[in-house]
Design an enzyme around this catalytic site. Structure first.
Site, PDB file in Angstrom:
ATOM      1  N   HIS A 156     -15.503  -3.675   0.242  1.00  0.00           N
ATOM      2  CA  HIS A 156     -15.492  -2.990  -1.050  1.00  0.00           C
ATOM      3  C   HIS A 156     -16.885  -2.579  -1.535  1.00  0.00           C
ATOM      4  O   HIS A 156     -17.017  -1.840  -2.508  1.00  0.00           O
ATOM      5  CB  HIS A 156     -14.828  -3.906  -2.095  1.00  0.00           C
ATOM      6  N   TYR A 165     -12.559  -9.721  -1.885  1.00  0.00           N
ATOM      7  CA  TYR A 165     -13.241  -8.433  -1.758  1.00  0.00           C
ATOM      8  C   TYR A 165     -14.715  -8.692  -1.440  1.00  0.00           C
ATOM      9  O   TYR A 165     -15.341  -9.553  -2.048  1.00  0.00           O
ATOM     10  CB  TYR A 165     -13.184  -7.640  -3.074  1.00  0.00           C
ATOM     11  N   ARG A 203     -14.372   2.392   4.762  1.00  0.00           N
ATOM     12  CA  ARG A 203     -13.217   1.506   4.953  1.00  0.00           C
ATOM     13  C   ARG A 203     -11.883   2.251   4.945  1.00  0.00           C
ATOM     14  O   ARG A 203     -11.001   1.999   5.751  1.00  0.00           O
ATOM     15  CB  ARG A 203     -13.217   0.424   3.881  1.00  0.00           C
ATOM     16  N   ARG A 236      -5.507   2.076 -13.184  1.00  0.00           N
ATOM     17  CA  ARG A 236      -4.128   2.198 -12.724  1.00  0.00           C
ATOM     18  C   ARG A 236      -3.545   0.870 -12.251  1.00  0.00           C
ATOM     19  O   ARG A 236      -4.149   0.149 -11.468  1.00  0.00           O
ATOM     20  CB  ARG A 236      -4.053   3.225 -11.585  1.00  0.00           C
ATOM     21  N   ASN A 268       0.826  -1.212   0.000  1.00  0.00           N
ATOM     22  CA  ASN A 268       0.000   0.000   0.000  1.00  0.00           C
ATOM     23  C   ASN A 268       0.859   1.260   0.000  1.00  0.00           C
ATOM     24  O   ASN A 268       0.580   2.227  -0.709  1.00  0.00           O
ATOM     25  CB  ASN A 268      -0.907   0.019   1.238  1.00  0.00           C
ATOM     26  N   ARG A 321     -10.954  -3.942 -13.944  1.00  0.00           N
ATOM     27  CA  ARG A 321      -9.814  -4.765 -13.510  1.00  0.00           C
ATOM     28  C   ARG A 321     -10.247  -6.225 -13.595  1.00  0.00           C
ATOM     29  O   ARG A 321     -10.962  -6.715 -12.723  1.00  0.00           O
ATOM     30  CB  ARG A 321      -9.411  -4.438 -12.073  1.00  0.00           C
ATOM     31  N   HIS A 350     -15.604   3.290 -14.599  1.00  0.00           N
ATOM     32  CA  HIS A 350     -15.477   2.487 -13.387  1.00  0.00           C
ATOM     33  C   HIS A 350     -16.761   1.713 -13.091  1.00  0.00           C
ATOM     34  O   HIS A 350     -16.806   0.893 -12.184  1.00  0.00           O
ATOM     35  CB  HIS A 350     -15.126   3.421 -12.213  1.00  0.00           C
TER      36      HIS A 350
END
Length: 756
Positions: free
Chosen positions: A659, A535, A631, A472, A105, A442, A502
């Protein structure tokens, strides 16, 4: 944790965690020290909205002291990740995994967020963030916050987890403690496997300072030349070898003399940089190797593409990915033992300031601890479980027939992702399916959803895929899949200029007797089979005609031209999503002033958008009860007298990455529940294509309210945000049962399914 990484001896005025600079605190008369125990608020189950008295008070809601700095709030999230590494309730290897996640991270944080602040600083941008901090002040505060956190991270590894691993029979052995036969085996491995791949790069008047690639592990080598004295060289540690080399015990070392180390099954490891360090004489014959010190650089990895000027977006993104290797250096990590003179060589030649250097005790680049998760010790990992499948999908009945009769909700990872893949596979083969349209953000390296779309096209379906190339750190995967889809004739769209797509949408168009029917799957998470196991995301199958028409309109806007900004049921960004969220907040305020039963609950990843935060402040001032479970980043400051006493902010960090995005409004008993892809951040509301959709089925609304209620009552993994931006663990009250929301969902998985 994929979609979704990340991982200054200052002289400026003191900046505390989450607080604005001193000059900004006096902008508004609020009590930042009020504790949540002193407020009249206590969480109540959402199934019975409680009446709250109005406490409206005039205040300047633009005051910087009312906002938590975004970067410092993110660091507090990563602190919670570190706390999970320290939590002994987790199995040992899972604790090591959290330590690796913390480092990963931070890498991403420096590559994107810190590099952005550095760029602002170098450009002379003095604009402050909502909390009143300049780029320079934010960099100072990041360093001050991070230094003790890094020490705690190292202490956790060296004094806690490393000894426990050793006691459990997983030994990471310092090279100097290896026995004779083990060293001989590693020397042979070095000579045969590693040595041919190494390239020593000298640095002197005849050799320019070598390029140091992003996140690569390197050795700063000091050698003594009989004629020229001390010399400096850099040796890059190849990234295609394991960072932790497995070795047999001394007693069994002879057996592996002619075998590859990959055949070793023993849980003994040695860091590869130590193996290289102790065999450097082969690289520098005739010279004395005095010392070698590991170091690592982090570069700016934020790709900047002038989309409106790019003739070929795919080619431009490919070039942008390659440019990551050459971005400006934003961080230098060195071994704490590295002498100042060697460190100065690196600092000067990399163009750094001293505050960008982090001297670390122990291994550099600890994201590589992920490798230990390959150790086959199930008792040291989370207990596996079998995800549930809706009963309606286990009878052999066609999924199209089931969906004509009822909607289906999936809650990952407690539910299996297989129904989504089965839906695509069936659609690809069904002769009555005419078209399939899907957004892909993704999808990962092994992408069964992409393979299903390719099969559909081969079977003659019209297939359109919006592949977001700008996702990204997933650009390379998405480029590969975009090209593969194009080769079989899929209509591939790369996204809209200036926006990232997205939204999580899948639509199947099917001919049925005398009509065309749209089947939808919409989700809070990506169509990624790997992240679907870790997730928490909510997916929803429906044939609702209005939603079908909305999704069709949105796909047409994505693949063609459209200025449509209003939909029947969907909330879409960019456009009216922010306006619609704020309108619902204002509706709760108006309702509460009349009836005293206002109630708002929001569960999301990040809360940054100032207009949404101000609306929530106004709701609190009016007496509306507000629960936020965020979160990660939360820029709203709860518990401020006269502003946010009615707002409670919690965060759950645990086995799974939270998520899901769920937005609940009591609405006088006509409850409204929205789920979808969007967090309340400017990037989501202004610079991304996002969707939120209503869940109107009474059964699923009730199930979602129960899911929210369990998470809001978590008293094991939840942390509560304090007015200063810090967090404290929520503890069970005397006589109160322990509730770990994620464990509860595992134990009760499938309660949200209709029983056939």
């Amino acid at each position: 944790m994929n979609d979704p990484d990340a991982s200054l001896n200052a002289t400026e005025a003191e900046v505390s965690i989450g607080a604005a600079p001193k000059r900004a605190v006096d902008d508004v008369d609020v009590d930042l020290t009020a504790s949540l125990e002193e407020t009249p608020y206590r969480h109540a189950p959402i199934l019975a909205s409680s009446r709250q008295p109005s406490g409206e008070k005039a205040s300047d809601l633009d005051a910087p002291s009312l906002y938590i700095n975004r970067e410092l709030s993110w660091l507090e999230f990563n602190r919670r990740v570190l706390e999970e590494a320290q939590d002994e309730s987790h199995p040992l290897l899972e604790r090591v995994k959290f330590l690796a996640i913390f480092s990963n991270n931070l890498d991403e944080f420096f590559m994107i967020r810190v590099s952005g602040l550095r760029e602002q600083l170098e450009s002379g941008i003095l604009e402050t963030s909502a909390d009143g901090m300049t780029p320079a002040e934010q960099l100072v505060a990041i360093r001050r916050t991070l230094e003790p956190m890094l020490k705690e991270h190292r202490r956790t590894w060296l004094e806690d987890l490393l000894p426990q691993l050793n006691a459990a029979g997983i030994r990471i052995i310092p090279y100097h403690k290896l026995k004779k036969k083990q060293r001989r085996l590693l020397a042979k491995y070095f000579h045969d496997e590693i040595f041919p791949t190494l390239t020593p790069l000298a640095f002197d008047p005849g050799h320019p300072f070598p390029h140091i690639s992003n996140l690569s592990l390197n050795l700063a080598v000091v050698v003594s030349d009989p004629e020229h004295g001390e010399r400096f060289a850099r040796v890059k540690v190849p990234g295609f070898f394991p960072r932790l080399l497995r070795i047999p015990s001394e007693e069994r070392a002879d057996i592996f003399e002619g075998l590859p180390l990959s055949d070793v099954k023993a849980d003994n490891f040695v860091w590869i940089e130590e193996v290289i360090t102790h065999n450097l004489e082969e690289l520098f014959p005739g010279l004395e190797v005095k010392a070698a010190y590991p170091f690592r650089v982090t570069r700016d990895a934020d790709i900047e593409i002038e989309e409106d000027e790019a003739a070929d977006l795919l080619a431009a993104i490919e070039q942008g990915v390659e440019s990551r290797f050459f971005g400006k250096v934003v961080r230098l990590e060195v071994d704490k033992a590295m002498p100042k003179r060697i460190r100065d060589i690196l600092v000067e030649n990399l163009g750094l300031q001293p505050y960008q250097v982090y001297a670390l005790e122990g291994p550099v680049g600890m994201a590589d601890l992920w490798e230990l998760m390959k150790v086959d010790r199930p008792e040291l990992k989370d207990r596996p479980f079998t995800p549930s499948v809706p009963p309606a999908l286990t009878t052999g009945e066609s999924i199209f027939s089931v969906l004509r009769r009822q909607d289906i909700l999936l809650y990952l990872p407690y539910d299996s992702f297989a129904p989504v893949l089965d839906f695509l596979d069936v659609a690809a083969e069904d002769p009555n399916v005419l078209a399939i349209k899907q957004t892909l953000y993704r999808v990962g390296k092994n992408a069964p959803v992409v393979k299903a779309l390719m099969k559909a096209r081969e079977n003659g379906k019209q297939v359109a895929a919006l592949v977001e190339l700008k996702a990204r750190f997933d650009e390379e995967n998405n480029i590969v899949w975009a090209k593969a889809l194009e080769r079989v004739g899929v209509h591939v769209v790369y996204g809209l200029i200036g926006l990232k797509t997205h939204a999580k949408l899948l639509m199947v168009v099917r001919r049925e007797q005398d009509r065309i029917r749209r089947y939808l799957h919409m989700s809070t998470g990506n169509y990624n089979a790997a992240t679907a196991r870790v997730y928490t995301d909510i997916g929803y199958f429906t044939t609702d005609p209005d939603l079908g028409a909305d999704v069709a309109d949105l796909f047409n806007a994505l693949t063609g031209y459209s200025r449509k900004d209003s939909y029947r049921k969907l909330l879409v960004a960019p456009g009216r999503m922010r306006e619609e969220i704020c309108r619902r907040i204002e509706r709760e305020i108006a309702r509460h002033k009349q009836h005293g039963d206002g109630r708002i609950i929001m569960k999301m990843n990040q809360l940054v958008d100032k207009r949404c935060i101000k609306a929530l402040y106004r709701a609190s001032q009016a007496g509306v009860q507000v629960d936020l479970q965020v979160r990660g980043i939360c820029c709203l400051r709860p518990g401020v007298q006269g502003v946010s006493e009615r707002i409670r902010v919690t965060s759950i960090v645990g086995r799974f990455l939270e998520h899901a995005r769920i937005y609940y409004f009591y609405n006088g008993g006509e409850e409204e529940l929205l789920i979808g892809s969007a967090d309340l951040m400017p990037r989501n509301l202004d610079r991304r294509v996002e969707q939120l959709f209503p869940v109107e089925d009474p059964f699923f609304k009730s199930a979602l309210k129960t899911i929210l209620d369990i998470h809001l009552n978590d008293n094991v993994k939840a942390r509560e945000m304090l007015p200063d931006g810090a967090y404290r663990r929520v503890e069970p009250k005397p006589g109160e049962a322990r509730i770990n929301a994620q464990e509860w969902m595992v134990a009760n998985r499938g309660f949200w399914h209709r029983k056939e």
